[in-house]
Design an enzyme around this catalytic site. Structure first.
Site, short mmCIF file in Angstrom:
data_model
loop_
_atom_site.label_atom_id
_atom_site.label_comp_id
_atom_site.label_asym_id
_atom_site.label_seq_id
_atom_site.Cartn_x
_atom_site.Cartn_y
_atom_site.Cartn_z
CG HIS A 48 -46.69 -6.50 69.42
ND1 HIS A 48 -47.83 -7.18 69.78
CD2 HIS A 48 -46.67 -6.49 68.06
CE1 HIS A 48 -48.49 -7.54 68.68
NE2 HIS A 48 -47.81 -7.13 67.61
CD GLU A 76 -47.50 -2.91 56.52
OE1 GLU A 76 -47.06 -3.61 55.59
OE2 GLU A 76 -48.34 -2.01 56.37
CG ASP A 77 -45.15 -1.64 61.47
OD1 ASP A 77 -45.60 -2.33 62.40
OD2 ASP A 77 -45.86 -1.12 60.58
CG ASP A 139 -50.32 -9.14 65.24
OD1 ASP A 139 -49.78 -8.50 66.17
OD2 ASP A 139 -50.67 -8.63 64.15
#
Ligand code: MN
Length: 722
Positions: A48, A76-77, A139
């Protein structure tokens, strides 16, 4: 799925100096950090961010923005830290990724109404570098492109709603038209696929109507005109997006009738001088539409957009919108703010250290803060959601929204109750169709009316909208009431006559209250329906009157009069519903309709109405005169042992006794041959046409089945109209 190498190749097309190793390192970093994570589609997660980087490379973005895109979800992830990004890449990249992460954190909350406005401000305020917003938009674009991988409808809808309320206006504000349009269309597809499909269908219809030839013609004419003046222009005709057409139709309640309403022509030239030269040529050649001329070259829009807009009555006598701009302005119009970070000739156009970006931010915030009417802005960006609706068009191209399952009758009533009341037929996409046809998205519906038509009780069986239902019922009630009223009045007049009085309306007025009637009609219809006894009314009017004794031969009682009420069954009229009262009716000889067949009436001047089966080929002769079509159906009593003629094509073997067997079988099954004609005689077989008296379709089918079971009969079929 694109690879690090694809990405590098893409960037090299506009920036040959790109450090390929940097891109590869970033992709490897993301791959490692997102290890074990997958997307809704099942693909490894790191694909992605790499795709998002690809989108930004298409926009010719600088290396820091592209690296940021590759890393945009790591903070963030994953367990990645700001320090780690700073050390491995740069402070610039770490800051940008941090900015994108902050945006991601505030995402996913319900945004409704006024909140959306605040949310947009928040997003802008948090994008302290405009490139953060560019990455965020890319995004979102990739997430929207792949949204169908998400299983839950509700989640898809939430994301689409957020996109259209938050990110579309943001993309618009920073002038990224291409991104804005794509985000809009993708959200539209999730939120209101019906409307989107119906507009797509309408566009197809207009193109099929010869619209694309017209567009080509306009381009050729304009190109030639400018070439004669020494301007080498690229001209293209561009369809407006489905979403923008839909919005326009909703907002202004306008129709789109022709392709020119949905096309914008764009003239691309080399210089600003040529823009004005081209404009001069077009304005001197074609009449302009007042109020449509805008010069965004001398006064650019606040988002930086530059172009000349005008509308003229152009070649082919079509009203056309024209945009004139240079090729550079065109690139900027697509990319907006992003163009300032894109490369040109190996040089970055904007200096990142320049305070310009802050000015941009200030300007943007200013714009939103000072938006005069935030409600209007919201109105224009909010999508209303209708799930159980279909969108169909009037012949003028107006978009009518009606419930799923609605028919042309519902459509007619939705437009105007008068149209529904006088409806006799409908054309759907140019073809005559039964009035009980269910409408589909994008259908164009043309209602055929007749002055003397009234709503048919049969309509009530298939309409779905409350408006249609209530109008039909009200008409039936009114009609019944007026029948009862006429009858009641006649009954009362008889009583008056029998008693030797002359009937006057005035006499009745005095007793209305006693019978709880507001007007004489109420009283009459009460009598007609049998709720009020006529003689009681008479007695109330003349309290002291003594009745005349009965005469021999029978008094005229209410009962006798009631029996004289016109009754469908007693006078053996044609058992068909939906006819115009007083018109003669007969059955077509070509198709011999039987009760149970689907039928249609054709009005013939001087002959009344001819009933055909709906599949009768003769009907093709009337395709051009839809006003003659009547929607009819079999009424009660149609299946009474009244004989109708059924016509059969029969082939029998040329053997002794075959003809006798034929008539015996038909007779045994209750049929009666009225006509027989041998149409072809060969050595082995005889073909014949046979008319048989039958009760209805079912009866005819029984006879056909019995004949088919008979050895001497080679084949039997119902004859279709010729
Ligand atoms: Mn992402």
């Amino acid at each position: 799925m694109i690879t690090a190498n694809d990405l590098i190749t893409q960037i090299r097309t506009y920036n040959p100096d790109i450090d390929g190793a940097l891109i590869t390192r970033a992709v490897e970093f993301a791959k490692l950090k997102h290890e074990g994570q997958t997307r809704a589609s099942g693909e490894p997660y790191y694909t992605h961010p790499v795709e998002v980087a690809g989108l930004l490379a298409e926009m010719r973005m600088d290396p820091a923005t592209i690296v940021t895109a590759i890393l945009h979800d790591t903070l963030e992830d994953t367990k990645t830290t700001f320090e780690e990004l700073k050390k491995t890449f740069s402070e610039e990249v770490a800051n940008l990724v941090n900015g994108v992460s902050k945006l991601s954190r505030i995402e996913g909350q319900t945004v409704e109404g006024k909140q959306a406005e605040n949310f947009r401000k928040l997003v802008l305020a948090m994008s302290d570098d405009i490139r953060v917003l560019l990455v965020k938009l890319a995004d979102r674009l990739h997430n929207m492109r792949t949204i169908n991988a998400i299983e839950k409808v509700e989640k898809r809808r939430r994301i689409a709603r957020e996109t259209i309320e938050i990110y579309v206006p943001l993309a618009e504000r920073i002038g990224m038209h291409r991104v804005k349009e794509e985000l809009e269309d993708l959200s539209f597809a999730v939120l209101n696929p019906e409307a989107r499909d119906s507009i797509a269908a309408r566009l197809l219809y207009l193109r099929a109507e010869g619209g694309s030839d017209m567009v080509k013609g306009i381009i050729v004419t304009l190109t030639k005109l400018l070439k004669e003046a020494g301007i080498g222009a690229d001209i293209n005709g561009r369809e407006k997006t489905r979403y923008s057409i839909w919005r326009k139709m909703q907002r202004k309640n306008v129709a789109f009738e022709q392709l020119s309403d949905i096309m914008a022509f764009r003239i691309l030239v080399d210089s600003v001088e040529q823009c004005y030269h081209a404009l001069g040529i077009i304005h001197s050649q074609y009449p302009t539409v007042p109020g449509r001329f805008k010069d965004y070259i001398s006064t650019p829009k606040q988002n930086g957009y530059r172009s000349i807009h005008t509308t003229v009555i152009g070649p082919e006598n079509q009203r056309i919108e024209i945009q004139i701009r240079t090729r550079d302005m065109n690139a900027e119009a697509d990319l907006g703010v992003a163009a300032h970070w894109s490369y040109k000739g190996g040089q970055m156009k904007a200096d990142l250290q320049d305070a310009k970006k802050y000015r941009w931010m200030r300007e943007l915030l200013d714009l939103i803060e000072n938006d005069h009417k935030p409600e209007d802005f919201l109105e224009n960006t909010k999508l209303e959601l209708f799930q159980d609706q279909v969108y169909v068009f009037t012949p003028k191209g107006e978009l009518i929204e009606i419930p799923t399952g609605a028919t042309p009758i519902d459509f007619a009533y939705a437009i105007h109750s008068g149209l529904g009341d006088k409806c006799v037929g409908a054309k759907i996409n140019g073809r005559i169709a039964p009035l009980n046809t269910k409408l589909h998205n994008g259908d164009q519906v043309d209602i055929i009316t007749a002055k003397n038509q009234n709503p048919s009780p049969t309509w009530e069986r298939f309409v779905v909208t409350g408006k249609a239902k209530s109008h039909i019922r009200r008409f039936i009630r009114q009609q019944q009431r007026s029948e009862y009223s006429t009858l009641g009045k006649a009954m009362l007049q008889k009583v008056f006559a029998m008693e030797g009085y002359e009937f006057t309306d005035k006499a009745v007025n005095n007793v209305l209250d006693q019978f709880k009637a507001e007007e004489p009609d109420d009283l009459f219809s009460g009598i007609g329906q049998g709720n009020i006894v006529a003689r009681d009314v008479f007695k109330a009017i003349f309290p002291g009157h003594k009745s005349v004794p009965s005469r021999p031969g029978g008094d005229i009682t209410e009962q006798n009069i009631v029996n004289k009420k016109p009754d469908v069954k007693s006078s053996k009229p044609m058992p068909i519903v939906g006819l115009i009262p007083g018109m003669a009716v007969h059955f077509a000889r070509c198709c011999h309709p039987l009760p149970g067949d689907r039928i249609v009436g054709i009005v013939t001047t001087g002959k009344g109405v001819t009933i055909h089966t709906t599949d009768c080929e003769t009907l093709e002769n009337f395709a051009d005169t839809p006003e003659r079509w009547l929607d009819v159906s079999w009424g009660d009593g149609a299946d009474s042992p009244e004989s109708h003629i059924g016509r059969l094509n029969v082939t029998i073997t040329n053997t002794a006794g075959a003809l006798g067997t034929l008539s015996t079988v038909i007779g045994k099954n209750g049929g009666n041959i009225t006509n027989l004609k041998i149409t072809n005689r060969s050595l082995d077989f005889w073909d014949m046409l046979l008319d048989v008296y039958v009760n209805d379709t079912a009866h005819l089918k029984d006879i056909i089945a019995a004949l088919r079971a008979t050895p001497q009969i080679a084949s039997v079929d119902r004859a279709k109209g010729r």
